[in-house]
Scaffold this motif. Structure first.
Motif, PDB file in Angstrom:
ATOM      1  N   MET A   1       0.846  -1.194   0.000  1.00  0.00           N
ATOM      2  CA  MET A   1       0.000   0.000   0.000  1.00  0.00           C
ATOM      3  C   MET A   1       0.887   1.252   0.000  1.00  0.00           C
ATOM      4  SD  MET A   1      -3.237   1.256   0.414  1.00  0.00           S
ATOM      5  CE  MET A   1      -4.279   0.203   1.440  1.00  0.00           C
ATOM      6  N   ARG A   2       0.532   2.214  -0.833  1.00  0.00           N
ATOM      7  CA  ARG A   2       1.213   3.492  -0.850  1.00  0.00           C
ATOM      8  C   ARG A   2       0.347   4.536  -0.152  1.00  0.00           C
ATOM      9  NH1 ARG A   2       6.441   3.474  -1.900  1.00  0.00           N
ATOM     10  NH2 ARG A   2       6.320   5.560  -2.802  1.00  0.00           N
ATOM     11  N   TYR A   3       0.993   5.553   0.380  1.00  0.00           N
ATOM     12  CA  TYR A   3       0.302   6.628   1.083  1.00  0.00           C
ATOM     13  C   TYR A   3       0.660   7.947   0.409  1.00  0.00           C
ATOM     14  CZ  TYR A   3      -0.752   3.085   4.506  1.00  0.00           C
ATOM     15  OH  TYR A   3      -1.221   1.945   5.102  1.00  0.00           O
ATOM     16  N   TYR A   4      -0.376   8.736   0.085  1.00  0.00           N
ATOM     17  CA  TYR A   4      -0.150   9.975  -0.656  1.00  0.00           C
ATOM     18  C   TYR A   4      -0.302  11.192   0.249  1.00  0.00           C
ATOM     19  CZ  TYR A   4      -5.239  10.809  -0.762  1.00  0.00           C
ATOM     20  OH  TYR A   4      -6.544  11.042  -0.416  1.00  0.00           O
ATOM     21  N   SER A   5       0.303  12.278  -0.188  1.00  0.00           N
ATOM     22  CA  SER A   5       0.201  13.540   0.547  1.00  0.00           C
ATOM     23  C   SER A   5      -1.072  14.268   0.127  1.00  0.00           C
ATOM     24  CB  SER A   5       1.414  14.422   0.250  1.00  0.00           C
ATOM     25  OG  SER A   5       1.185  15.757   0.709  1.00  0.00           O
ATOM     26  N   THR A   6      -1.759  14.839   1.107  1.00  0.00           N
ATOM     27  CA  THR A   6      -2.968  15.601   0.794  1.00  0.00           C
ATOM     28  C   THR A   6      -2.651  16.881   0.021  1.00  0.00           C
ATOM     29  OG1 THR A   6      -2.832  16.647   2.986  1.00  0.00           O
ATOM     30  CG2 THR A   6      -4.291  14.727   2.749  1.00  0.00           C
ATOM     31  N   ASN A   7      -1.391  17.276  -0.009  1.00  0.00           N
ATOM     32  CA  ASN A   7      -1.003  18.457  -0.797  1.00  0.00           C
ATOM     33  C   ASN A   7      -0.696  18.113  -2.245  1.00  0.00           C
ATOM     34  OD1 ASN A   7      -1.310  20.237   1.282  1.00  0.00           O
ATOM     35  ND2 ASN A   7       0.863  20.516   1.712  1.00  0.00           N
ATOM     36  N   ASP A   8      -0.271  16.866  -2.483  1.00  0.00           N
ATOM     37  CA  ASP A   8       0.112  16.461  -3.831  1.00  0.00           C
ATOM     38  C   ASP A   8       0.062  14.938  -3.909  1.00  0.00           C
ATOM     39  OD1 ASP A   8       1.244  15.899  -6.266  1.00  0.00           O
ATOM     40  OD2 ASP A   8       3.147  16.921  -5.894  1.00  0.00           O
ATOM     41  N   GLN A   9      -0.919  14.412  -4.620  1.00  0.00           N
ATOM     42  CA  GLN A   9      -1.120  12.965  -4.654  1.00  0.00           C
ATOM     43  C   GLN A   9       0.030  12.224  -5.328  1.00  0.00           C
ATOM     44  OE1 GLN A   9      -4.853  11.225  -5.534  1.00  0.00           O
ATOM     45  NE2 GLN A   9      -6.061  12.856  -4.588  1.00  0.00           N
ATOM     46  N   THR A  10       0.873  12.938  -6.089  1.00  0.00           N
ATOM     47  CA  THR A  10       2.027  12.268  -6.695  1.00  0.00           C
ATOM     48  C   THR A  10       3.159  12.077  -5.691  1.00  0.00           C
ATOM     49  OG1 THR A  10       3.057  14.338  -7.454  1.00  0.00           O
ATOM     50  CG2 THR A  10       1.450  13.284  -8.931  1.00  0.00           C
ATOM     51  N   HIS A  11       3.071  12.763  -4.558  1.00  0.00           N
ATOM     52  CA  HIS A  11       4.062  12.611  -3.486  1.00  0.00           C
ATOM     53  C   HIS A  11       3.606  11.440  -2.622  1.00  0.00           C
ATOM     54  CE1 HIS A  11       7.089  14.426  -0.591  1.00  0.00           C
ATOM     55  NE2 HIS A  11       6.565  13.416   0.077  1.00  0.00           N
TER      56      HIS A  11
ATOM     57  N   ALA B   1       5.436   6.887   6.161  1.00  0.00           N
ATOM     58  CA  ALA B   1       4.296   7.678   6.642  1.00  0.00           C
ATOM     59  C   ALA B   1       4.236   7.688   8.158  1.00  0.00           C
ATOM     60  CB  ALA B   1       2.995   7.122   6.065  1.00  0.00           C
ATOM     61  N   VAL B   2       4.546   6.550   8.785  1.00  0.00           N
ATOM     62  CA  VAL B   2       4.488   6.462  10.246  1.00  0.00           C
ATOM     63  C   VAL B   2       5.653   7.201  10.890  1.00  0.00           C
ATOM     64  CG1 VAL B   2       4.665   4.874  12.209  1.00  0.00           C
ATOM     65  CG2 VAL B   2       3.152   4.327  10.297  1.00  0.00           C
ATOM     66  N   LEU B   3       6.851   7.001  10.375  1.00  0.00           N
ATOM     67  CA  LEU B   3       8.031   7.595  11.014  1.00  0.00           C
ATOM     68  C   LEU B   3       8.147   9.093  10.737  1.00  0.00           C
ATOM     69  CD1 LEU B   3      10.773   4.844  10.591  1.00  0.00           C
ATOM     70  CD2 LEU B   3       9.233   5.262  12.506  1.00  0.00           C
ATOM     71  N   LYS B   4       7.666   9.554   9.592  1.00  0.00           N
ATOM     72  CA  LYS B   4       7.703  10.989   9.307  1.00  0.00           C
ATOM     73  C   LYS B   4       6.511  11.712   9.916  1.00  0.00           C
ATOM     74  CE  LYS B   4      10.219  10.927   4.898  1.00  0.00           C
ATOM     75  NZ  LYS B   4      10.111  11.258   3.448  1.00  0.00           N
ATOM     76  N   GLY B   5       5.348  11.091   9.877  1.00  0.00           N
ATOM     77  CA  GLY B   5       4.142  11.725  10.389  1.00  0.00           C
ATOM     78  C   GLY B   5       3.521  12.664   9.383  1.00  0.00           C
ATOM     79  N   ARG B   6       4.308  13.587   8.850  1.00  0.00           N
ATOM     80  CA  ARG B   6       3.849  14.556   7.859  1.00  0.00           C
ATOM     81  C   ARG B   6       4.732  14.442   6.612  1.00  0.00           C
ATOM     82  NH1 ARG B   6       0.937  19.429   7.979  1.00  0.00           N
ATOM     83  NH2 ARG B   6       0.729  19.352  10.255  1.00  0.00           N
ATOM     84  N   ALA B   7       4.120  14.617   5.441  1.00  0.00           N
ATOM     85  CA  ALA B   7       4.867  14.537   4.190  1.00  0.00           C
ATOM     86  C   ALA B   7       5.845  15.705   4.075  1.00  0.00           C
ATOM     87  CB  ALA B   7       3.899  14.533   3.007  1.00  0.00           C
TER      88      ALA B   7
ATOM     89  N   LEU C   1      -0.577  15.868   4.704  1.00  0.00           N
ATOM     90  CA  LEU C   1      -0.801  14.726   5.587  1.00  0.00           C
ATOM     91  C   LEU C   1      -0.974  13.481   4.737  1.00  0.00           C
ATOM     92  CD1 LEU C   1      -3.385  16.327   8.053  1.00  0.00           C
ATOM     93  CD2 LEU C   1      -0.896  16.562   7.997  1.00  0.00           C
ATOM     94  N   TYR C   2      -0.640  12.335   5.305  1.00  0.00           N
ATOM     95  CA  TYR C   2      -0.708  11.092   4.553  1.00  0.00           C
ATOM     96  C   TYR C   2      -2.078  10.422   4.655  1.00  0.00           C
ATOM     97  CZ  TYR C   2       4.367  11.023   3.818  1.00  0.00           C
ATOM     98  OH  TYR C   2       5.646  11.308   3.436  1.00  0.00           O
ATOM     99  N   LEU C   3      -2.497   9.830   3.549  1.00  0.00           N
ATOM    100  CA  LEU C   3      -3.675   8.974   3.486  1.00  0.00           C
ATOM    101  C   LEU C   3      -3.362   7.793   2.579  1.00  0.00           C
ATOM    102  CD1 LEU C   3      -6.754  11.359   3.091  1.00  0.00           C
ATOM    103  CD2 LEU C   3      -6.303   9.800   4.993  1.00  0.00           C
ATOM    104  N   PRO C   4      -3.988   6.627   2.806  1.00  0.00           N
ATOM    105  CA  PRO C   4      -3.755   5.493   1.903  1.00  0.00           C
ATOM    106  C   PRO C   4      -4.301   5.782   0.511  1.00  0.00           C
ATOM    107  CG  PRO C   4      -5.499   5.004   3.484  1.00  0.00           C
ATOM    108  CD  PRO C   4      -4.886   6.291   3.916  1.00  0.00           C
ATOM    109  N   GLU C   5      -3.613   5.287  -0.515  1.00  0.00           N
ATOM    110  CA  GLU C   5      -4.035   5.554  -1.885  1.00  0.00           C
ATOM    111  C   GLU C   5      -5.417   4.979  -2.181  1.00  0.00           C
ATOM    112  OE1 GLU C   5      -1.221   3.873  -4.554  1.00  0.00           O
ATOM    113  OE2 GLU C   5      -1.264   1.886  -3.656  1.00  0.00           O
ATOM    114  N   HIS C   6      -5.780   3.943  -1.462  1.00  0.00           N
ATOM    115  CA  HIS C   6      -7.174   3.476  -1.509  1.00  0.00           C
ATOM    116  C   HIS C   6      -7.516   2.871  -0.153  1.00  0.00           C
ATOM    117  CE1 HIS C   6      -5.184  -0.397  -2.427  1.00  0.00           C
ATOM    118  NE2 HIS C   6      -6.252  -0.949  -1.872  1.00  0.00           N
TER     119      HIS C   6
ATOM    120  N   ASN D   1      -0.964  11.212  12.387  1.00  0.00           N
ATOM    121  CA  ASN D   1      -0.179  10.040  12.017  1.00  0.00           C
ATOM    122  C   ASN D   1      -1.082   8.842  11.742  1.00  0.00           C
ATOM    123  OD1 ASN D   1       1.662   7.661  12.262  1.00  0.00           O
ATOM    124  ND2 ASN D   1       3.149   9.254  12.758  1.00  0.00           N
ATOM    125  N   MET D   2      -0.823   8.136  10.643  1.00  0.00           N
ATOM    126  CA  MET D   2      -1.658   6.990  10.273  1.00  0.00           C
ATOM    127  C   MET D   2      -1.658   5.919  11.355  1.00  0.00           C
ATOM    128  SD  MET D   2      -3.319   7.513   7.577  1.00  0.00           S
ATOM    129  CE  MET D   2      -3.960   5.838   7.619  1.00  0.00           C
ATOM    130  N   ALA D   3      -0.556   5.804  12.096  1.00  0.00           N
ATOM    131  CA  ALA D   3      -0.496   4.797  13.150  1.00  0.00           C
ATOM    132  C   ALA D   3      -1.345   5.170  14.353  1.00  0.00           C
ATOM    133  CB  ALA D   3       0.949   4.564  13.592  1.00  0.00           C
TER     134      ALA D   3
END
Length: 439
Positions: free
Chosen positions: A1-11, A18-24, A29-34, A217-219
């Motif tokens: 699973m990939r996690y995209y940034s709410t600012n830019d889905q290509t990021h 996503a867990v260790l950074k917390g923010r892109a 912020l990160y969300l799962p691609e689906h 954070n997704m976690a």
């Protein structure tokens, strides 16, 4: 699973990133691609599972194999080793008690899970990670308890001087070990600015591996999804009407509401949500006007909701796509201090149930806005004793502080005092960075 940034889905990032950074890196912020949708057969048989069994199954499905099954099993079972009961209060209204963990706050659910996820990822690379967090009350205790003793993780909790109750302060200042309490000679905003500057300091991040335990954070979000499913399961087991299920959610940073919407998108049959604000009604105003306008915080009797710029809004907005879709699913209500206090008093007198101030906003929403035929569940996010003075003032009753909380008061405080401003904070962090000192 990939996690995209709410600012830019290509990021995009892996779960570990996503867990260790917390923010892109782009500030999003990160969300799962689906968001995987659980099989209907699974949802229909939730009542046959325990909290841990159900949570593991949901987590395993949501993470799509990104964490080894046996590891994830241990994380879930170790994190959720306390009950989350659904309590009947009155009429067709229930309270989901999320406060039976070690610090008696709903934050125990997310923090304990996140701490173990962070530990799992750091062990793989034999590196230490440093968690920075600010607190005005419950967050500090939950973060400290969740991460205490976790190998490879150091925690730094910043809080403004002379603002916390003795109990709130004791929950994270008496632990020691890998938990460092930093009392700042300034305001909560000063603390937040110091942490924000640390995260934007590229040199510091490269040598110290900084992350946040914030609700974005997704976690932390994923385990909050679990208890929505468990509330449904308990209603179904009691043969309550679950076809018209409504959740009333006390809103601060919007993490709880974001997790609820995520649960619905995973297949939980929820009719609607009621977002309950206090006087800091930024989200309620967004629903009413379509404009999200952060503003300065107004202090209230429900301090955990005193947030003028809800951090999870970007994730919630990304999942719902538009203001129109948000309004179709979520109703917003707000209440002032007087209404919160009267609700605590009324529910105690009429239904013999004690509410903390935050939970009172959600329960009031059910009292006023639940429609005929609907079943309402209010999220009860903290034990009333954590807000003892407020609850006693509202009810006229004397509250006993549970031993789970009072045990902290006898401990020895371990506190480092800091001047406000980033310079002193940066110097302190670098003095604690063993990797940097050994270069």
């Amino acid at each position: 699973m990939r996690y995209y940034s709410t600012n830019d889905q290509t990021h995009q990032a892996t779960l570990e990133e996503a867990v260790l950074k917390g923010r892109a890196d782009d500030g999003g912020l990160y969300l799962p691609e689906h968001i995987p949708v659980l099989p209907q057969a699974f949802v229909s048989n939730l009542q046959a599972m325990s909290l841990q069994e159900m949570s593991y199954a949901v987590a395993n499905y949501a993470l799509q194999g990104d964490v080894e099954a046996s590891v994830l099993h241990n994380i879930v079972y170790d994190s959720l080793n306390f009950p989350i009961p659904l309590v009947y209060v009155g009429g067709n209204r229930f309270a989901l008690e999320l406060f039976h963990g070690p610090t008696m706050s709903f934050k125990d659910v997310g923090m304990r899970f996140m701490a173990r996820m962070v530990s799992y990822f750091t062990k793989q690379h034999h590196q230490e990670i440093n968690v920075l967090v600010t607190t005005s009350g419950n967050t500090g205790g939950a973060v400290a308890s969740g991460f205490y003793g976790i190998p490879g993780v150091n925690v730094y909790i910043l809080y403004p001087q002379d603002t916390l109750s003795p109990l709130q302060e004791a929950q994270f200042t008496t632990l020691g070990g890998n938990v460092t309490a930093l009392e700042v000679n300034g305001t909560l905003d000063d603390c937040r600015e110091m942490v924000a500057e640390a995260f934007s300091d590229k040199e510091l991040n490269e040598c110290m591996h900084l992350t946040s335990a914030r609700t974005i954070n997704m976690a932390r979000l994923l385990p909050q999804v679990f208890y929505y499913f468990f509330a449904f399961a308990q209603l179904a087991e009691r043969e309550q009407n679950v076809d018209q299920l409504v959740f009333a959610v006390p809103c601060g940073n919007l993490g709880n509401l974001t997790a609820g919407v995520m649960a619905r998108q995973m297949g939980l049959p929820v009719k609607r949500f009621i977002a309950a604000d206090n006087c800091n009604d930024v989200f309620t105003q967004y629903l009413a006007t379509g404009d999200f306008v952060p503003r300065k915080v107004t202090p209230s009797v429900a301090p955990a909701m005193d947030i003028g710029n809800p951090q999870n809004f970007a994730q919630l907005h990304a999942m719902l796509h538009s203001h129109v879709e948000a309004c179709e699913l979520i109703d917003g209500v707000a209440c002032d201090d007087k209404q919160i206090m009267s609700t605590i008093a009324h529910v105690w007198q009429q239904e013999h149930y004690l509410l903390d101030p935050q939970s009172a906003t959600a329960y009031r929403a059910l009292l006023e806005h639940l429609q005929p035929g609907e079943t309402g569940v209010a999220l009860a996010t903290a034990h009333p004793a954590k807000y003892r003075d407020t609850v006693e003032q509202a009810t006229g009753e004397t509250l006993r502080v549970p031993s789970t909380l009072s045990r902290f008061l006898g401990g020895t405080r371990h506190v480092t005092q800091l001047k406000s401003g980033y310079t002193s904070f940066r110097q302190f962090l670098l003095s604690r960075d063993h990797n940097n000192n050994n270069r």
